[in-house]
Design a protein around this motif. Structure first.
Motif, PDB file in Angstrom:
ATOM      1  N   ALA A 248       0.819  -1.223   0.000  1.00 33.74           N
ATOM      2  CA  ALA A 248       0.000   0.000   0.000  1.00 33.74           C
ATOM      3  C   ALA A 248       0.848   1.266   0.000  1.00 33.74           C
ATOM      4  CB  ALA A 248      -0.968   0.005   1.182  1.00 33.74           C
ATOM      5  N   GLY A 249       2.003   1.218  -0.668  1.00 34.44           N
ATOM      6  CA  GLY A 249       2.833   2.399  -0.802  1.00 34.44           C
ATOM      7  C   GLY A 249       3.595   2.800   0.428  1.00 34.44           C
ATOM      8  N   THR A 250       3.787   1.867   1.374  1.00 37.30           N
ATOM      9  CA  THR A 250       4.511   2.158   2.607  1.00 37.30           C
ATOM     10  C   THR A 250       5.913   1.546   2.545  1.00 37.30           C
ATOM     11  OG1 THR A 250       3.841   0.119   3.731  1.00 37.30           O
ATOM     12  CG2 THR A 250       2.333   1.996   3.847  1.00 37.30           C
ATOM     13  N   ARG A 251       6.712   1.848   3.542  1.00 35.69           N
ATOM     14  CA  ARG A 251       7.988   1.131   3.690  1.00 35.69           C
ATOM     15  C   ARG A 251       7.718  -0.336   4.034  1.00 35.69           C
ATOM     16  NH1 ARG A 251      12.335   2.533   8.476  1.00 35.69           N
ATOM     17  NH2 ARG A 251      13.369   0.496   8.562  1.00 35.69           N
ATOM     18  N   ALA A 252       6.798  -0.556   4.983  1.00 30.02           N
ATOM     19  CA  ALA A 252       6.406  -1.909   5.347  1.00 30.02           C
ATOM     20  C   ALA A 252       5.118  -1.862   6.151  1.00 30.02           C
ATOM     21  CB  ALA A 252       7.494  -2.606   6.158  1.00 30.02           C
TER      22      ALA A 252
ATOM     23  N   GLY B 192      -6.378  11.953   3.148  1.00 28.68           N
ATOM     24  CA  GLY B 192      -6.130  11.338   4.445  1.00 28.68           C
ATOM     25  C   GLY B 192      -4.671  10.956   4.614  1.00 28.68           C
ATOM     26  N   ARG B 193      -4.083  10.395   3.572  1.00 25.82           N
ATOM     27  CA  ARG B 193      -2.667  10.034   3.625  1.00 25.82           C
ATOM     28  C   ARG B 193      -1.808  11.274   3.855  1.00 25.82           C
ATOM     29  NH1 ARG B 193      -1.719   4.685   1.207  1.00 25.82           N
ATOM     30  NH2 ARG B 193       0.459   5.275   0.862  1.00 25.82           N
ATOM     31  N   ALA B 194      -2.150  12.354   3.174  1.00 29.34           N
ATOM     32  CA  ALA B 194      -1.377  13.585   3.336  1.00 29.34           C
ATOM     33  C   ALA B 194      -1.515  14.135   4.756  1.00 29.34           C
ATOM     34  CB  ALA B 194      -1.835  14.621   2.310  1.00 29.34           C
ATOM     35  N   ALA B 195      -2.737  14.117   5.284  1.00 32.22           N
ATOM     36  CA  ALA B 195      -2.963  14.647   6.627  1.00 32.22           C
ATOM     37  C   ALA B 195      -2.206  13.844   7.685  1.00 32.22           C
ATOM     38  CB  ALA B 195      -4.455  14.649   6.945  1.00 32.22           C
ATOM     39  N   LEU B 196      -2.041  12.549   7.441  1.00 34.29           N
ATOM     40  CA  LEU B 196      -1.368  11.677   8.397  1.00 34.29           C
ATOM     41  C   LEU B 196       0.121  11.504   8.108  1.00 34.29           C
ATOM     42  CD1 LEU B 196      -4.084   8.872   8.598  1.00 34.29           C
ATOM     43  CD2 LEU B 196      -3.559  10.553  10.381  1.00 34.29           C
ATOM     44  N   GLY B 197       0.599  12.085   7.022  1.00 32.50           N
ATOM     45  CA  GLY B 197       2.008  11.925   6.662  1.00 32.50           C
ATOM     46  C   GLY B 197       2.359  10.487   6.310  1.00 32.50           C
ATOM     47  N   LEU B 198       1.432   9.780   5.688  1.00 33.58           N
ATOM     48  CA  LEU B 198       1.649   8.377   5.348  1.00 33.58           C
ATOM     49  C   LEU B 198       2.232   8.289   3.939  1.00 33.58           C
ATOM     50  CD1 LEU B 198      -0.720   5.475   6.246  1.00 33.58           C
ATOM     51  CD2 LEU B 198       0.495   5.472   4.081  1.00 33.58           C
ATOM     52  N   ASP B 199       3.452   7.713   3.840  1.00 31.41           N
ATOM     53  CA  ASP B 199       4.134   7.664   2.548  1.00 31.41           C
ATOM     54  C   ASP B 199       5.059   6.454   2.489  1.00 31.41           C
ATOM     55  OD1 ASP B 199       6.403   8.360   4.067  1.00 31.41           O
ATOM     56  OD2 ASP B 199       6.216  10.491   3.584  1.00 31.41           O
ATOM     57  N   SER B 200       5.990   6.486   1.564  1.00 33.22           N
ATOM     58  CA  SER B 200       6.862   5.327   1.338  1.00 33.22           C
ATOM     59  C   SER B 200       7.873   5.096   2.455  1.00 33.22           C
ATOM     60  CB  SER B 200       7.604   5.494   0.001  1.00 33.22           C
ATOM     61  OG  SER B 200       8.414   6.663   0.039  1.00 33.22           O
ATOM     62  N   THR B 201       7.952   6.005   3.414  1.00 29.65           N
ATOM     63  CA  THR B 201       8.847   5.809   4.564  1.00 29.65           C
ATOM     64  C   THR B 201       8.106   5.262   5.791  1.00 29.65           C
ATOM     65  OG1 THR B 201       8.559   8.038   5.485  1.00 29.65           O
ATOM     66  CG2 THR B 201      10.229   7.777   3.762  1.00 29.65           C
ATOM     67  N   SER B 202       6.793   5.100   5.694  1.00 28.01           N
ATOM     68  CA  SER B 202       5.971   4.771   6.858  1.00 28.01           C
ATOM     69  C   SER B 202       6.072   3.294   7.233  1.00 28.01           C
ATOM     70  CB  SER B 202       4.508   5.121   6.590  1.00 28.01           C
ATOM     71  OG  SER B 202       4.355   6.504   6.329  1.00 28.01           O
ATOM     72  N   ARG B 203       6.070   3.045   8.531  1.00 28.33           N
ATOM     73  CA  ARG B 203       6.020   1.689   9.087  1.00 28.33           C
ATOM     74  C   ARG B 203       4.660   1.531   9.750  1.00 28.33           C
ATOM     75  NH1 ARG B 203      10.269   4.281  10.714  1.00 28.33           N
ATOM     76  NH2 ARG B 203       9.463   4.505  12.841  1.00 28.33           N
ATOM     77  N   VAL B 204       3.830   0.707   9.163  1.00 28.57           N
ATOM     78  CA  VAL B 204       2.422   0.622   9.553  1.00 28.57           C
ATOM     79  C   VAL B 204       2.151  -0.684  10.295  1.00 28.57           C
ATOM     80  CG1 VAL B 204       0.040   0.592   8.728  1.00 28.57           C
ATOM     81  CG2 VAL B 204       1.742   2.040   7.587  1.00 28.57           C
ATOM     82  N   LEU B 205       1.450  -0.579  11.417  1.00 24.30           N
ATOM     83  CA  LEU B 205       1.004  -1.740  12.169  1.00 24.30           C
ATOM     84  C   LEU B 205      -0.494  -1.909  11.982  1.00 24.30           C
ATOM     85  CD1 LEU B 205       1.339  -3.989  14.337  1.00 24.30           C
ATOM     86  CD2 LEU B 205       0.984  -2.204  16.065  1.00 24.30           C
TER      87      LEU B 205
END
Length: 356
Positions: A49-53, A332-345
């Motif tokens: 989903a476009g994240t780091r992991a 929503g992604r922009a507001a949360l700063g969710l990008d290719s560097t994000s580590r999502v649980l």
């Protein structure tokens, strides 16, 4: 639907008293002594989903009971037996998994157990409850009706109600349930800073997530996640509460600034089909969550297929947190700063146990 929480506030001693690390340690100590207890695995999916992991905490094998709920109801029954002694029957209402946990705890404590189910709960759950020694009582068309019946029975017979929701005047037991849930997040961690103590079963120190997507029915798991994460990893992780489009009780309560019962609409996400939030969960999340959002049944089914392609088998309810991640809008992604560097649980709350 997405709602950026305007009430987001720093974690304080008040929240720590309710759902902080000291309670987690007590619950973890109980489970570390339990012969069926093992930390559940984490599946790491790089680039999803476009994240780091994306890290999926897989609760499908939890203590042989199939869901994260095993940590809640059974723990609350254990504490009730400690405080008040055995003998008094316990009862609850359930959409399935909470009742299984309560029945499991009651069998261990040696007390009778009755579980109220709405007529919409699949018979497969009723069979599992009976195997655990619980008396199954069908009452009403849905969870809310079953809960009302359980409350009446507890009042009439003097039995102890073990609910995973809370309301004015009834908070102690639901808090115990939530404190049990925090164990699953504690399993991700190594030693607590400054203690040098590594809990049994813990792996290497785990890098804090940047974002946590957690599904919600009445909100107990989401609030447990928020309380633990703020105490353990501070204010930086973004916490996103994911609800079914057909049962948006937490997002609508957050908008209103008070707990609301919502009419809702049909959803196939049966264990998340709750029309009124837990009072404690609502109060915690309106301060500690960053964003609320809803997903469709199709979003959840798509997430099931996506995760299955990576070898992770979950139900649609179990995959709802991941569905939130995938369905999140660009804004929503922009507001949360969710990008290719994000580590999502995300929490895979249950295995593929949804009979048709």
């Amino acid at each position: 639907m997405e709602y950026l929480n305007p009430g987001r506030a720093p974690y304080t001693a008040r929240e720590r008293e309710l759902i902080g690390a000291a309670h987690t340690r007590q619950a973890r100590a109980h489970f570390d002594r339990h012969p069926a207890y093992r930390p559940t695995p984490v599946h790491t999916l790089p680039g999803l989903a476009g994240t780091r992991a994306v890290h999926v905490k897989d609760e499908s094998g939890r203590m042989g009971l199939g869901s994260f709920k095993a940590l809640g109801g059974a723990y609350a029954v254990h504490l009730l037996a400690q405080r008040h002694g055995g003998g008094t029957p316990v009862l609850c209402a359930s959409a399935g998994n909470h009742g299984i946990s309560v029945a499991y705890g009651a069998r261990e404590a040696g007390v009778p157990c009755a579980v109220y189910l709405g007529h919409d709960v699949p018979e497969a759950f009723a069979r599992r409850l009976r195997v655990l020694g619980a008396e199954v009582r069908r009452d009403g068309d849905d969870y809310e009706a079953a809960m009302a019946a359980a409350q009446r029975a507890a009042h009439e017979h003097g039995w102890r109600l073990v609910a995973d929701s809370s309301w004015e005047g009834y908070t102690e037991v639901p808090l115990d349930v939530m404190r049990g849930y925090t164990v699953l997040f504690d399993e991700l961690a190594g030693p607590w800073p400054g203690t040098g103590h590594v809990p049994p079963g813990a792996g290497a120190p785990w890098e804090a997530p940047t974002h946590v997507f957690v599904q919600a029915g009445v909100g107990g798991l989401a609030a447990a996640a928020a309380g633990y994460i703020r105490d353990r990893w501070g204010e930086q992780p973004k916490i996103i509460v994911v609800e079914p489009e057909g049962a948006p009780c937490l997002i609508e309560s957050a908008r209103a600034g008070r707990p609301l019962r919502v009419p809702g609409s049909h959803t196939d996400l049966g264990r998340l089909d709750c029309r009124e939030p837990s009072l404690i969960a609502h109060r915690l999340l309106t301060r500690l969550a960053d964003l609320y959002m809803t997903i469709t049944d199709d979003d959840a089914e798509a997430a099931v297929r996506l995760l299955a392609g990576h070898g992770v088998a979950l139900s649609a309810c179990g995959a709802a947190g991941a569905a939130g991640l995938v369905a999140l809008s660009p804004s929503g992604r922009a507001a949360l700063g969710l990008d290719s560097t994000s580590r999502v649980l995300v929490v895979g709350t249950e295995g593929p146990v949804e009979p048709k």
